[in-house]
Scaffold this motif. Structure first.
Motif, mmCIF file in Angstrom:
data_model
loop_
_atom_site.group_PDB
_atom_site.id
_atom_site.type_symbol
_atom_site.label_atom_id
_atom_site.label_comp_id
_atom_site.label_asym_id
_atom_site.label_seq_id
_atom_site.Cartn_x
_atom_site.Cartn_y
_atom_site.Cartn_z
ATOM 1 N N THR A 544 51.208 46.340 -46.944
ATOM 2 C CA THR A 544 51.575 44.974 -47.315
ATOM 3 C C THR A 544 53.083 44.872 -47.450
ATOM 4 O O THR A 544 53.717 45.770 -48.025
ATOM 5 C CB THR A 544 50.919 44.576 -48.654
ATOM 6 N N THR A 551 55.675 37.123 -45.664
ATOM 7 C CA THR A 551 54.712 38.052 -46.229
ATOM 8 C C THR A 551 53.686 38.390 -45.149
ATOM 9 O O THR A 551 53.353 37.563 -44.304
ATOM 10 C CB THR A 551 53.984 37.432 -47.438
ATOM 11 N N VAL A 552 53.206 39.633 -45.200
ATOM 12 C CA VAL A 552 52.244 40.043 -44.189
ATOM 13 C C VAL A 552 51.413 41.199 -44.713
ATOM 14 O O VAL A 552 51.914 42.072 -45.425
ATOM 15 C CB VAL A 552 52.961 40.439 -42.873
ATOM 16 N N TYR A 553 50.153 41.184 -44.409
ATOM 17 C CA TYR A 553 49.270 42.329 -44.611
ATOM 18 C C TYR A 553 48.906 42.859 -43.237
ATOM 19 O O TYR A 553 48.533 42.092 -42.348
ATOM 20 C CB TYR A 553 48.009 41.901 -45.372
ATOM 21 N N SER A 601 45.080 38.187 -51.100
ATOM 22 C CA SER A 601 44.957 36.770 -50.760
ATOM 23 C C SER A 601 46.320 36.176 -50.442
ATOM 24 O O SER A 601 47.362 36.685 -50.894
ATOM 25 C CB SER A 601 44.324 36.000 -51.912
ATOM 26 N N ALA A 602 46.302 35.101 -49.693
ATOM 27 C CA ALA A 602 47.544 34.392 -49.395
ATOM 28 C C ALA A 602 48.197 33.894 -50.665
ATOM 29 O O ALA A 602 49.434 33.888 -50.784
ATOM 30 C CB ALA A 602 47.257 33.238 -48.433
ATOM 31 N N LEU A 605 50.048 36.843 -52.338
ATOM 32 C CA LEU A 605 51.258 37.153 -51.594
ATOM 33 C C LEU A 605 52.347 36.117 -51.864
ATOM 34 O O LEU A 605 53.517 36.465 -52.069
ATOM 35 C CB LEU A 605 50.956 37.212 -50.098
ATOM 36 N N ALA A 606 51.978 34.860 -51.874
ATOM 37 C CA ALA A 606 52.952 33.797 -52.127
ATOM 38 C C ALA A 606 53.513 33.892 -53.539
ATOM 39 O O ALA A 606 54.717 33.695 -53.766
ATOM 40 C CB ALA A 606 52.302 32.440 -51.889
ATOM 41 N N ARG A 609 55.910 36.747 -53.794
ATOM 42 C CA ARG A 609 57.165 36.403 -53.116
ATOM 43 C C ARG A 609 58.027 35.510 -54.003
ATOM 44 O O ARG A 609 59.252 35.694 -54.082
ATOM 45 C CB ARG A 609 56.861 35.714 -51.791
#
Length: 621
Positions: A544, A551-553, A601-602, A605-606, A609
């Motif tokens: 991750t 952001t990226v997984y 989850s998105a 991640l958000a 960030r």
């Protein structure tokens, strides 16, 4: 190699007052070579020193991490070569990249085997050494050769001696007429440096150029460098960083009125200037000399003034090159317990500061701890603390609150990477009744991070989480801060010295109990991406990344249009890297990479960030 017993000598000073045979004939002609497998357009440029950093041809700040290859050079069983064959060299190089995460090696050479007869350089030895060096270059690993010595020469020691040395040829010893070697009551091999009258006299002769010894050494060094350059392709030679002229220099006895500092000024530094001139004459003009100070300069028990203080500004043609071992931990007396968070940030901060004052960059070309013996139990914490000190000058407990004082990273080469560990067949001082097979087969040392198993497979002897690390191998700009929490083990205990603080709850949840690295850098307008090494414990599909870039997984395959992507590292070893594209200038960027999350989850991640962006602006901006 650095003299562990020399370090232990300090303890006594404080307490007591002070294999096969490889035959290669002829030379190896340089041939046209294909591009290193898995190379990308920005790979493979030569390094230079600029702005107090190593930089590549794309203007990226480069960090070198790797190992010494190897203490085998100090032995006679393979005639002063690191490996019995090129095949073994290639096996070692692949494992070093894939298992150890290294992108560079300090490649040991032997004066004794390079010039066995005075005035006659053995081109068969140079050919074999160059072929073995090429195995690492072909694996995408940068190389810096080192003419190695410890206790000056094996030929100073008697067949029945407790100890041995390496370095100078037999003829150099025979010219000296030295007294019979005797260290008296020497429990540790490094005591020979200051107590063995033969070793002391031989060292003194070399530094004073008695019998023209230094002249011969320099002539051989020039011929060696000329040969290496002529017998590597231009692409291969670009992977050669520079040259370490002399391992762990020491005066022997000081002259009347002389001090460690004046010895550096009047004898050591002029030698380095002469060596630098030989590099130029051999066509190594654009490569730095990696020069070492007095070996006791950075000891944490034995300590002598120096650090090339009187050499002025070293600049881009020299690198400040030192070693670091914890004498207190090795002694088993002066440090009873294990190393702790931040144990070496001050010691390694001193290296950073000395290099900065000298107007150059630094490399710690040897560091490590014994893996056998009474203090071997300290190794997991000592090595973790040493890597921590290379990564940052801030201890883990303070890193999140003071990241702006973290950088730059230090380059370093752990001692050592010897695939023959525990499988040697060394006749100590040519004595058939003293065959050494265990450990490193040299003065009872045992520091190799690897060995070969019964099937000939290279395996790690230390925790892979400690050795195979996230680190920024190339930064498109200037590093502001970096940390890596490796979660390495001390027995069954997980060592976590830099947990994500509770003030960043979403980031903390994302990382969980996993490993993580966090890089903060300021861009410089370069077009090549920033690169971080991805350990084997960071499979691409489970990695991750949280960054201001996105952001990226499970990062996608890298392309020029991808801001966050993954790719294999050059060399065909299967090792991998994370690439971060930011072509702006003067902008503060950050990237957290972790293996702690499973399909986050998105929303998480958000949220992470948002937290990290605010943290970076406040703490590192």
């Amino acid at each position: 190699m650095r003299n562990i017993r020399a370090r232990l000598l300090a303890v006594l000073v404080v307490l007591c007052g002070l294999c096969g045979f490889l035959t290669v004939a002829g030379s190896t002609a340089a041939t046209a070579a294909a591009t290193i497998p898995d190379s990308l357009p920005f790979d493979g440029t030569a390094l230079a020193v600029s702005g107090g950093r190593f930089v590549d041809g794309n203007g990226r700040e480069v960090v070198l991490r790797g190992y010494n290859v190897s203490g085998e050079t100090k032995l006679a069983e393979n005639r002063g070569l690191p490996f019995a064959s090129v095949a073994d060299a290639r096996k070692s190089a692949t494992a070093l990249r894939a298992l150890g995460g290294g992108n560079s090696v300090r490649f040991l050479l032997s004066w004794a085997y390079a010039e066995p007869v005075r005035g006659q350089v053995d081109t068969a030895y140079l050919a074999a050494a160059t072929d073995q060096m090429r195995a690492f270059l072909d694996a995408g690993i940068r190389v810096y050769p080192d003419f190695h010595q410890d206790l000056y020469s094996r030929w100073l020691f008697n067949p029945g001696s407790w100890y041995t040395g390496d370095g100078a040829p037999k003829w150099a010893v025979e010219m000296g007429g030295y007294p019979s070697e005797s260290c008296g009551i020497c429990l540790l091999w490094g005591q020979n440096i200051t107590q063995n009258s033969a070793v002391k006299a031989a060292q003194h002769d070399f530094w004073h150029n008695d019998h023209g010894l230094q002249d011969s050494f320099l002539a051989t060094a020039q011929q060696t460098m000329t040969y290496v350059k002529a017998n590597l392709t231009a692409e291969e030679f670009a992977g050669v960083l520079g040259f370490d002229p002399y391992n762990e220099p020491y005066a022997g006895p000081y002259d009347s009125g002389q001090t460690s500092r004046t010895w550096e000024r009047d004898l050591l530094w002029p030698f380095y200037v002469r060596f630098r001139a030989r590099m130029d004459a051999a066509g190594w003009t654009d490569k730095p000399a990696l020069v070492e100070p007095n070996l006791f300069w950075n000891g944490n028990v034995s300590k002598e003034e120096g650090g090339l203080l009187d050499a002025g500004t070293l600049g881009s043609r020299y690198v400040f090159n030192t070693h670091f071992y914890d004498q207190k931990a090795i002694s088993g007396i002066l440090m009873w317990g294990n190393a702790a968070d931040g144990q070496y940030v001050t010691d390694l901060g001193t290296v950073r500061d000395r290099a900065a004052t000298a107007g150059t960059t630094a490399i710690v070309s040897e560091f490590g701890h014994p893996l056998n013996g009474s203090t071997a139990g300290k190794a997991p914490t000592v090595l973790k603390a040493m890597y921590q000190g290379l990564d940052s000058r801030v201890k883990g407990a303070n890193w999140w609150t003071a990241p702006a004082t973290s950088g730059p990273l230090l380059s370093g080469s752990q001692w050592q990477w010897d695939i023959y560990n525990g499988r040697h067949h060394e006749l100590m001082n040519d004595n058939p009744d003293k065959v050494r097979t265990t450990g490193d087969a040299w003065n009872d040392e045992d520091l190799s991070a690897v060995r070969m198993d019964d099937g000939g497979t290279v395996t790690l002897r230390q925790d892979a989480r400690l050795l195979d690390r996230v680190y920024p191998s190339a930064t498109s700009g200037t590093t502001v801060a970096f940390t890596y929490e490796d979660r390495s083990r001390d027995g069954s205990t997980t060592l976590t010295w830099n947990p994500v603080p509770g003030s960043l709850p979403d980031t903390k949840q994302l990382v969980g109990s996993g490993q993580y690295g966090l890089l903060v850098w300021r861009s410089n307008g370069g077009t090549a991406p920033t690169e971080l090494h991805l350990p084997a414990s960071f499979p691409t599909a489970a990695t991750t990344v949280v960054s201001d870039l996105g952001t990226v997984y499970a990062p996608p395959a890298y392309s020029a249009a991808t801001k966050i992507g993954a790719a294999v590292e050059p060399g065909g070893t299967g090792s991998r890297r994370l690439l971060l594209g930011a072509q702006d200038s003067g902008v503060l960027h950050y990237a957290l990479v972790t293996n702690g999350a499973v399909a986050p989850s998105a929303a998480l991640l958000a949220a992470a960030r948002t937290e990290l962006s605010a943290w970076a602006a406040q703490k590192a901006g």
